[in-house]
Design a protein around this motif. Structure first.
Motif, PDB file in Angstrom:
ATOM      1  N   LEU A  71     -61.182 -60.755 -18.857  1.00 42.98           N
ATOM      2  CA  LEU A  71     -60.701 -62.038 -17.854  1.00 42.98           C
ATOM      3  C   LEU A  71     -59.789 -62.616 -18.204  1.00 42.98           C
ATOM      4  O   LEU A  71     -58.798 -62.905 -17.362  1.00 42.98           O
ATOM      5  N   ASP A  72     -59.340 -62.818 -19.537  1.00 42.06           N
ATOM      6  CA  ASP A  72     -58.105 -63.607 -19.826  1.00 42.06           C
ATOM      7  C   ASP A  72     -56.808 -62.702 -19.508  1.00 42.06           C
ATOM      8  O   ASP A  72     -55.814 -63.470 -19.001  1.00 42.06           O
ATOM      9  N   GLU A  73     -57.013 -61.266 -19.572  1.00 41.11           N
ATOM     10  CA  GLU A  73     -55.811 -60.562 -19.181  1.00 41.11           C
ATOM     11  C   GLU A  73     -55.600 -60.665 -17.601  1.00 41.11           C
ATOM     12  O   GLU A  73     -54.211 -60.480 -17.169  1.00 41.11           O
ATOM     13  N   VAL A  74     -56.501 -60.816 -16.895  1.00 39.43           N
ATOM     14  CA  VAL A  74     -56.405 -61.077 -15.401  1.00 39.43           C
ATOM     15  C   VAL A  74     -56.277 -62.251 -14.864  1.00 39.43           C
ATOM     16  O   VAL A  74     -56.412 -62.374 -13.578  1.00 39.43           O
ATOM     17  N   ARG A  75     -56.492 -63.370 -15.564  1.00 38.69           N
ATOM     18  CA  ARG A  75     -56.888 -64.606 -15.228  1.00 38.69           C
ATOM     19  C   ARG A  75     -55.663 -65.128 -14.250  1.00 38.69           C
ATOM     20  O   ARG A  75     -56.325 -65.754 -13.092  1.00 38.69           O
ATOM     21  N   ASP A  76     -54.672 -64.918 -14.470  1.00 37.31           N
ATOM     22  CA  ASP A  76     -53.521 -65.596 -13.635  1.00 37.31           C
ATOM     23  C   ASP A  76     -53.580 -64.907 -12.163  1.00 37.31           C
ATOM     24  O   ASP A  76     -53.319 -65.503 -11.110  1.00 37.31           O
TER      25      ASP A  76
END
Length: 634
Positions: A374-379
């Motif tokens: 999730l953190d990798e694709v959050r933006d």
């Protein structure tokens, strides 16, 4: 986008609207058997959908709108409709032709093409995340985009086949040079219209007669004052608030919907050295050279230094052989297989034969395939979710706007109050609009001057002016066209008549001067008799910008001189030029450099290829069964 809005108008709202429409139809006797064509054309049985054609037509019409103070004339609108539909017909013919001829674009060729698109690159290298984000931002799925690109590349194959078969002979090139580079020795005099302005007489009777014969020119334009509600997706996007929980839930939902979406494939950072094999290279010698280069590296020499010195791939050689990050399928099959067979970083492969030659491949880093967190694709997800929610809100508000302005046809107030929209105004709107206001939009123009909005003073229907923007417009006040009194326009008419008479006198003098010059009368003598300025001893070419354009036009409109000079006239900005051509010399191909000759040959080939492609399309068109429905755009 309006289609999506229409799809959302359901339930009790749709019921009310349909009931009201049924009453109107019953009272006014609307013919239910009539339905506008849903297609713009059929081509050998294939339908050309009307919506993309209508959008293209509206774009063309909007550009033409800027050239006219009032409405674009109907005959021009008809020609625009015909031209736009014909473009789509020709595109369909090409698609059918590539299908019939079996043109195909393989997955590797398609992938290679997509990797070259700058919007999909990061640091000059294709990036899968950038690719997916760019497509999502444009509302495209990868599958749809790739199929569109495959189709375009197939058509490009056909066009390239025609273009590459085109050639220009030496004789054709020489003829073009003789014409394009022709040089003419000229002299000329310039006759100014200004000096006749005070000499001609314009009477009050002349002014009145012109006024009476051109009364339609002296009308004030029809005008309206309008009010409108403007709903824009961009204004809503900034209001979307997302929590961490929203983004996390969206991540899980997307992962469940498309399990492969967040799968990051294995990739490797690679370097290589290429020993090229071509028609002039012995394959055994090339293999031996590659093996010798590997031996140097195994002997302790730096891979990057050897690559820079010896690799036949100039692009990567300058970078020490560095190819950057590579995913499966990005390279040719033999290279790809060898690269992903290496399991240890720093390992240099044995020579690998591909269609280009022998490669020595080194793996510098390995990044195993994994599921993006999730953190990798959050933006990326936050941007996509914000857009989706803004679109949902836009559709909801558009539905409410359509309903409220329909239920209250004589006012915009209820819709403005319910939706928190400002009622905007524009005064003095003419047919054709002009400028950059909302009233210049072709669909808004059509609505403003429609019977229901202009005469019945009802709200317009919901109008999509562009993707993500919709308006409802109403007329506040109408100002009919009025005849301007003679005294108001008399000075303008007098100025027109005076200039026309001055130009007529100048033309008479120019005709006399042309005859005298053609007869051989010295230029200075003709100029003195006419009281004109003159220039002599000048050579010009067709693209000459060192003399007035009218001089060049007249010089090359005149017949090529034989035993005696020729002459011609051309209108300039403030008068008339009378030009005498003393001599003409055809262009010589030997005078051009080899670079210029090659460039001209390529220009001729491109021009001829375009003509041949048009002829090919005309042939397809003549052989096809085509039905066109221009009324679909009306």
């Amino acid at each position: 986008m309006l289609q999506k809005i229409r799809e959302k108008i359901t339930g009790w709202v749709a019921g009310i609207i349909l009931a009201l429409l049924a009453v109107v139809f019953a009272v006014w006797g609307i013919d239910f058997s009539f339905t506008p064509p849903s297609v713009a054309a059929t081509v050998n049985g294939d339908e050309v959908p009307v919506e993309p054609v209508r959008r293209a037509y509206q774009d063309q019409l909007s550009r033409f709108q800027q050239s006219f103070a009032q409405d674009v004339p109907e005959e021009i609108q008809q020609e625009l409709r015909r031209g736009v539909i014909e473009q789509f017909v020709r595109r369909t013919l090409l698609e059918q032709r590539v299908d019939d001829a079996g043109y195909r674009i393989g997955d590797e060729a398609l992938a290679a093409h997509i990797r070259t698109v700058p919007a999909f690159q990061v640091g000059g290298q294709f990036n899968r995340d950038a690719y997916r984000a760019a497509l999502a931002g444009a509302g495209y799925s990868p599958t749809a985009f790739e199929e569109d690109q495959r189709r375009l590349l197939e058509i490009q194959q056909l066009q390239d086949g025609i273009a590459r078969s085109t050639f220009v002979t030496d004789a054709e090139l020489e003829r073009r040079v003789a014409l394009r580079e022709e040089e003419r020795d000229v002299e000329w005099l310039s006759l100014s219209t200004e000096r006749f302005l005070d000499q001609v007489e314009v009477t009050e009777d002349d002014i009145r007669a012109r006024y009476e014969s051109t009364r339609e020119q002296w009308m004030t334009p029809e005008k309206v004052d309008i009010a409108y509600l403007d709903l824009e997706l961009a204004d809503l996007a900034g209001d979307v608030q997302l929590s961490d929980e929203d983004i996390a839930a969206f991540y899980e939902a997307e992962k469940a919907r498309e399990p492969q979406r967040f799968s990051a494939p294995e990739r490797r950072k690679a370097s290589h050295i290429l020993v090229r094999v071509d028609e002039e290279t012995d394959e055994a010698a090339a293999r031996a050279r590659a093996e010798a280069l590997k031996a140097r590296i195994e002997g302790g020499e730096d891979f990057a230094a050897v690559a820079e010195e010896a690799s036949d791939d100039p692009g990567s050689a300058r970078q020490g052989g560095d190819l950057g990050w590579v995913e499966r399928g990005m390279m040719v099959p033999a290279f790809d297989e060898a690269l992903f067979a290496i399991r240890q970083t720093g390992t240099v492969s044995d020579p690998v034969r591909s269609e280009f030659g022998f490669h020595l491949i080194r793996v510098d880093e390995i990044e195993e395939g994994h599921t993006q967190t999730l953190d990798e694709v959050r933006d990326q997800l936050a941007q996509e979710l914000s857009r989706r929610r803004a679109e949902d809100r836009f559709f909801e508000m558009a539905e409410d706007l359509a309903r409220l302005t329909f239920e209250n046809p004589g006012t915009l107030d209820p819709a403005a109050e319910a939706l928190g929209l400002e009622i905007r105004t524009a005064d003095g709107v003419t047919r054709g609009g002009g400028g950059t206001s909302i009233a210049s939009q072709p669909r808004v123009q059509d609505a403003i001057w429609s019977e229901s909005v202009l005469e019945s003073r009802e709200n317009s229907e919901l109008i999509e002016v562009e993707d993500g923007r919709a308006v409802v417009v109403r007329v506040r006040e109408y100002y009919p066209a009025e005849q301007r009194p003679l005294e108001e326009v008399a000075d303008t008419i007098e100025s027109q008549l005076r200039r026309e008479k001055a130009l007529e006198a100048t033309r008479e003098q120019a005709a006399e001067a042309e005859s005298a010059l053609a007869a051989g009368t010295p230029l200075s003598e003709v100029a003195e008799g006419a009281g004109a300025d003159f220039v002599s001893g000048v050579s010009v070419k067709r693209d000459d910008d060192s003399v007035p354009p009218a001089v060049v036009r007249a010089a090359f409109q005149a017949a090529r001189p034989g035993d005696s000079p020729t002459a011609a006239t051309a209108d300039g900005a403030n008068g008339i030029f009378v030009v005498r051509v003393m001599a003409a010399r055809p262009g010589q191909i030997d005078a051009l450099s080899e670079t210029d000759r090659n460039q001209l040959r390529q220009e001729l080939i491109q021009a001829q290829a375009g003509e041949e492609l048009n002829a090919y399309l005309e042939h397809l068109r003549n052989q096809a069964d085509v039905s066109v429905f221009q009324q679909a755009l009306e």
